[in-house]
Design an enzyme around this catalytic site. Structure first.
Site, PDB file in Angstrom:
ATOM      1  N   HIS A  18       0.707  -0.905   0.067  1.00 18.90           N
ATOM      2  CA  HIS A  18       0.037  -0.029   0.017  1.00 18.90           C
ATOM      3  C   HIS A  18       0.947   1.171   0.010  1.00 18.90           C
ATOM      4  O   HIS A  18       0.555   2.193  -0.668  1.00 18.90           O
ATOM      5  CB  HIS A  18      -0.836   0.219   1.514  1.00 18.90           C
ATOM      6  N   LYS A  42     -16.907  -6.856   7.054  1.00 22.46           N
ATOM      7  CA  LYS A  42     -15.683  -7.460   6.751  1.00 22.46           C
ATOM      8  C   LYS A  42     -15.112  -7.643   8.170  1.00 22.46           C
ATOM      9  O   LYS A  42     -14.918  -6.579   8.807  1.00 22.46           O
ATOM     10  CB  LYS A  42     -15.062  -6.786   5.641  1.00 22.46           C
ATOM     11  N   ARG A  91      -2.295  -5.184  -8.839  1.00 23.95           N
ATOM     12  CA  ARG A  91      -1.141  -6.035  -8.412  1.00 23.95           C
ATOM     13  C   ARG A  91      -1.057  -7.056  -9.510  1.00 23.95           C
ATOM     14  O   ARG A  91       0.027  -7.640  -9.836  1.00 23.95           O
ATOM     15  CB  ARG A  91      -1.160  -7.075  -6.875  1.00 23.95           C
ATOM     16  N   SER A 129      -2.927  -8.011   2.704  1.00 24.83           N
ATOM     17  CA  SER A 129      -3.079  -7.983   4.323  1.00 24.83           C
ATOM     18  C   SER A 129      -3.191  -9.318   4.866  1.00 24.83           C
ATOM     19  O   SER A 129      -2.677  -9.863   5.807  1.00 24.83           O
ATOM     20  CB  SER A 129      -4.192  -7.041   4.793  1.00 24.83           C
TER      21      SER A 129
HETATM   22  N1  COA Z   1      -0.479  -4.074  -1.718  1.00 28.15           N
HETATM   23  C1  COA Z   1      -0.695  -4.848  -0.883  1.00 28.15           C
HETATM   24  N2  COA Z   1      -1.920  -5.345  -0.618  1.00 28.15           N
HETATM   25  C2  COA Z   1      -2.916  -4.587  -1.441  1.00 28.15           C
HETATM   26  C3  COA Z   1      -2.636  -3.869  -2.533  1.00 28.15           C
HETATM   27  C4  COA Z   1      -1.478  -3.534  -2.473  1.00 28.15           C
HETATM   28  N3  COA Z   1      -0.905  -2.324  -3.524  1.00 28.15           N
HETATM   29  N4  COA Z   1      -3.847  -3.262  -2.968  1.00 28.15           N
HETATM   30  C5  COA Z   1      -4.770  -4.307  -2.487  1.00 28.15           C
HETATM   31  N5  COA Z   1      -4.129  -5.095  -1.403  1.00 28.15           N
HETATM   32  C6  COA Z   1      -5.032  -6.056  -0.750  1.00 28.15           C
HETATM   33  C7  COA Z   1      -5.502  -5.679   0.528  1.00 28.15           C
HETATM   34  O1  COA Z   1      -4.533  -5.837   1.344  1.00 28.15           O
HETATM   35  C8  COA Z   1      -6.811  -6.384   0.752  1.00 28.15           C
HETATM   36  O2  COA Z   1      -6.177  -7.702   1.383  1.00 28.15           O
HETATM   37  P1  COA Z   1      -7.057  -8.507   2.117  1.00 28.15           P
HETATM   38  O3  COA Z   1      -8.448  -8.867   1.360  1.00 28.15           O
HETATM   39  O4  COA Z   1      -6.234  -9.803   2.211  1.00 28.15           O
HETATM   40  O5  COA Z   1      -7.460  -7.833   3.410  1.00 28.15           O
HETATM   41  C9  COA Z   1      -7.331  -6.871  -0.697  1.00 28.15           C
HETATM   42  O6  COA Z   1      -6.031  -6.566  -1.511  1.00 28.15           O
HETATM   43  C10 COA Z   1      -8.243  -5.930  -0.890  1.00 28.15           C
HETATM   44  O7  COA Z   1      -7.878  -4.763  -0.915  1.00 28.15           O
HETATM   45  P2  COA Z   1      -8.543  -3.159  -0.454  1.00 28.15           P
HETATM   46  O8  COA Z   1      -8.113  -2.263  -1.082  1.00 28.15           O
HETATM   47  O9  COA Z   1      -8.545  -3.295   1.214  1.00 28.15           O
HETATM   48  O10 COA Z   1     -10.165  -3.513  -0.989  1.00 28.15           O
HETATM   49  P3  COA Z   1     -11.512  -3.896  -0.268  1.00 28.15           P
HETATM   50  O11 COA Z   1     -12.035  -4.712  -1.181  1.00 28.15           O
HETATM   51  O12 COA Z   1     -11.381  -4.344   1.193  1.00 28.15           O
HETATM   52  O13 COA Z   1     -12.070  -2.240  -0.345  1.00 28.15           O
HETATM   53  C11 COA Z   1     -13.116  -0.595  -1.197  1.00 28.15           C
HETATM   54  C12 COA Z   1     -12.253  -1.706  -1.434  1.00 28.15           C
HETATM   55  C13 COA Z   1     -12.960   0.447  -0.127  1.00 28.15           C
HETATM   56  C14 COA Z   1     -12.455   0.539  -2.394  1.00 28.15           C
HETATM   57  C15 COA Z   1     -14.481  -0.675  -1.752  1.00 28.15           C
HETATM   58  O14 COA Z   1     -15.162  -1.725  -0.750  1.00 28.15           O
HETATM   59  C16 COA Z   1     -15.608   0.395  -1.487  1.00 28.15           C
HETATM   60  O15 COA Z   1     -15.369   1.430  -2.150  1.00 28.15           O
HETATM   61  N6  COA Z   1     -16.397   0.186  -0.749  1.00 28.15           N
HETATM   62  C17 COA Z   1     -17.439   1.374  -0.259  1.00 28.15           C
HETATM   63  C18 COA Z   1     -18.725   0.726  -0.843  1.00 28.15           C
HETATM   64  C19 COA Z   1     -19.100   1.216  -2.310  1.00 28.15           C
HETATM   65  O16 COA Z   1     -18.711   2.402  -2.710  1.00 28.15           O
HETATM   66  N7  COA Z   1     -19.347   0.328  -2.976  1.00 28.15           N
HETATM   67  C20 COA Z   1     -19.753   0.535  -4.519  1.00 28.15           C
HETATM   68  C21 COA Z   1     -18.450   0.588  -5.378  1.00 28.15           C
HETATM   69  S1  COA Z   1     -18.281  -0.859  -6.172  1.00 28.15           S
END
Ligand code: COA
Length: 160
Positions: A18, A42, A91, A129
């Site tokens: 990140h 989550k 990624r 993560s």
């Molecule tokens: N390096 C390391 N890990 C990374 C990474 C990076 N550059 N980019 C993503 N990841 C990993 C994260 O660690 C996470 O791992 P985990 O699943 O083991 O915890 C995984 O990829 C998911 O990434 P994350 O960025 O945490 O995404 P998320 O799916 O939890 O949340 C949001 C993404 C917050 C952008 C999305 O859920 C959101 O916008 N929510 C709001 C509701 C909304 O607006 N919904 C409509 C849109 S569709």
């Protein structure tokens, strides 16, 4: 006008992957808001407060980065803070489908908000993560994959 972008995620915990994306974003935007999602569905290891503390301590000397948390739609929070760009990391090909779906939905919800994708440095392209937590709790070496402060937060969870 200063450009403001939002970098959203769960950050449970924040990894060097990140941080790599945030560093790259700083070369493009004037200010980045790192936005931690409050998502009751989550199950996370760290509370929102703990995740905020980790991120704030990492970026405490960088005035171009602000740490916030949000609930609800990402596009609404972006609008609230005046950001018109969402940054996400790509990624691997496996990230693409989910990210594509999210970008198109966000575009439909608010066409003014753009999505920008950045490729991580190769040394961080395989981490998430969850994988960090798994390796740590099974006693594996995560040095270099997360900031030192995050290791300390993980150690505290092991003591509980
Ligand atoms: N390096 C390391 N890990 C990374 C990474 C990076 N550059 N980019 C993503 N990841 C990993 C994260 O660690 C996470 O791992 P985990 O699943 O083991 O915890 C995984 O990829 C998911 O990434 P994350 O960025 O945490 O995404 P998320 O799916 O939890 O949340 C949001 C993404 C917050 C952008 C999305 O859920 C959101 O916008 N929510 C709001 C509701 C909304 O607006 N919904 C409509 C849109 S569709």
């Amino acid at each position: 006008m200063n450009s403001l972008a939002i970098y959203p995620g769960s950050f449970d915990p924040v990894t060097n992957g990140h941080i790599d994306i945030i560093d790259k974003s700083l070369g493009i935007f004037d200010k980045i808001v790192v936005a931690i999602i409050v998502n009751p569905s989550k199950k996370t290891l760290f509370s929102i407060k703990e995740r905020e503390m980790m991120l704030k301590s990492i970026f405490k000397d960088n005035e171009k980065i602000e740490i916030r948390s949000f609930e609800g739609l990402l596009v609404d929070f972006a609008t609230l803070i005046g950001a018109d760009t969402v940054i996400r990391g790509l990624r691997a090909v496996s990230d693409f489908e989910y990210e594509f779906q999210m970008a198109l939905m966000n575009q439909r919800l608010n066409p003014k908000i753009k999505s920008v994708y950045l490729m991580p440095s190769p040394e961080f392209s395989f981490i998430s993560s969850s994988i960090i937590k798994e390796v740590f709790f099974f006693g594996g070496d995560i040095a270099g994959l997360v900031p030192r402060g995050v290791v300390e937060f993980l150690e505290k969870k092991r003591e509980v």
